[in-house]
Write a protein that holds these residues in place. Sequence first.
Motif, PDB file in Angstrom:
ATOM      1  N   ALA A  14     -14.647  12.899 -25.954  1.00 45.27           N
ATOM      2  CA  ALA A  14     -15.333  13.848 -25.078  1.00 45.27           C
ATOM      3  C   ALA A  14     -15.373  15.230 -25.736  1.00 45.27           C
ATOM      4  O   ALA A  14     -14.399  15.669 -26.343  1.00 45.27           O
ATOM      5  N   GLY A  15     -16.525  15.869 -25.613  1.00 44.94           N
ATOM      6  CA  GLY A  15     -16.727  17.159 -26.240  1.00 44.94           C
ATOM      7  C   GLY A  15     -17.359  17.074 -27.615  1.00 44.94           C
ATOM      8  O   GLY A  15     -17.794  18.089 -28.169  1.00 44.94           O
ATOM      9  N   SER A  63     -28.947  15.357 -15.859  1.00 44.82           N
ATOM     10  CA  SER A  63     -27.594  15.027 -16.299  1.00 44.82           C
ATOM     11  C   SER A  63     -27.316  15.422 -17.754  1.00 44.82           C
ATOM     12  O   SER A  63     -26.158  15.498 -18.158  1.00 44.82           O
ATOM     13  N   ARG A  67     -27.357  19.958 -22.980  1.00 45.50           N
ATOM     14  CA  ARG A  67     -26.455  19.260 -23.912  1.00 45.50           C
ATOM     15  C   ARG A  67     -27.215  18.410 -24.936  1.00 45.50           C
ATOM     16  O   ARG A  67     -26.786  18.272 -26.078  1.00 45.50           O
ATOM     17  N   ASN A  85     -21.562  18.066 -26.692  1.00 47.75           N
ATOM     18  CA  ASN A  85     -20.662  18.139 -25.539  1.00 47.75           C
ATOM     19  C   ASN A  85     -20.690  16.840 -24.739  1.00 47.75           C
ATOM     20  O   ASN A  85     -20.879  16.843 -23.517  1.00 47.75           O
ATOM     21  N   LYS A  87     -19.813  13.494 -22.743  1.00 53.63           N
ATOM     22  CA  LYS A  87     -18.891  13.190 -21.647  1.00 53.63           C
ATOM     23  C   LYS A  87     -18.717  11.676 -21.530  1.00 53.63           C
ATOM     24  O   LYS A  87     -19.615  10.920 -21.925  1.00 53.63           O
ATOM     25  N   PRO A  88     -17.606  11.232 -20.962  1.00 57.56           N
ATOM     26  CA  PRO A  88     -17.419   9.784 -20.790  1.00 57.56           C
ATOM     27  C   PRO A  88     -18.574   9.126 -20.032  1.00 57.56           C
ATOM     28  O   PRO A  88     -18.925   7.970 -20.328  1.00 57.56           O
ATOM     29  N   GLU A  89     -19.179   9.840 -19.108  1.00 60.67           N
ATOM     30  CA  GLU A  89     -20.291   9.261 -18.347  1.00 60.67           C
ATOM     31  C   GLU A  89     -21.563   9.117 -19.174  1.00 60.67           C
ATOM     32  O   GLU A  89     -22.555   8.552 -18.708  1.00 60.67           O
ATOM     33  N   ASP A  90     -21.573   9.610 -20.398  1.00 61.89           N
ATOM     34  CA  ASP A  90     -22.693   9.380 -21.303  1.00 61.89           C
ATOM     35  C   ASP A  90     -22.600   8.030 -22.002  1.00 61.89           C
ATOM     36  O   ASP A  90     -23.527   7.628 -22.710  1.00 61.89           O
ATOM     37  N   VAL A 122     -18.081   7.183 -25.308  1.00 62.81           N
ATOM     38  CA  VAL A 122     -17.391   8.471 -25.269  1.00 62.81           C
ATOM     39  C   VAL A 122     -16.071   8.281 -24.541  1.00 62.81           C
ATOM     40  O   VAL A 122     -16.050   7.871 -23.380  1.00 62.81           O
ATOM     41  N   SER A 124     -12.315   9.709 -23.117  1.00 66.40           N
ATOM     42  CA  SER A 124     -11.756  10.956 -22.549  1.00 66.40           C
ATOM     43  C   SER A 124     -10.473  11.360 -23.249  1.00 66.40           C
ATOM     44  O   SER A 124      -9.901  10.610 -24.026  1.00 66.40           O
TER      45      SER A 124
END
Length: 124
Positions: A14-15, A63, A67, A85, A87-90, A122, A124
């Motif tokens: 993440a990030g 969403s 980014r 950037n 995110k796990p939800e990506d 991705v 976390s």
Amino acid sequence: QVQLVESGGGSVQAGGSLRLSCTVSGYISSRYCMGWVRQAPGKEREGVAVIIPSTGRTNYADSVKGRFTIPRDSAKNTLFLQMNNLKPEDTAMYYCAAAADGSCYAGRPDFNWWGQGTQVTVSS
């Protein structure tokens, strides 16, 4: 015959950032909509970003706004998805797609041509 071939997926924390590539063979008008669509396990397909190559006009899903960007290299017939950037939800399978018309918005449900997909994970 049009073919779309994606590359560049992988695993990232993440990030972090990833850049997906979509190489197009065959002819697609630069006035037609091209973009990226993703699908996570158990979830519906989600349009991420689209572009009209001839004008550079883009549209992004809420969403990913701020980014992700969708640059292209017209000389190399290549479309990219720059993802920052993350995110796990990506996490999802990402598909390159192209339409045979110029109706171009991130949420459009259908395209005429699809790549085979590239996995983005991705953590976390």
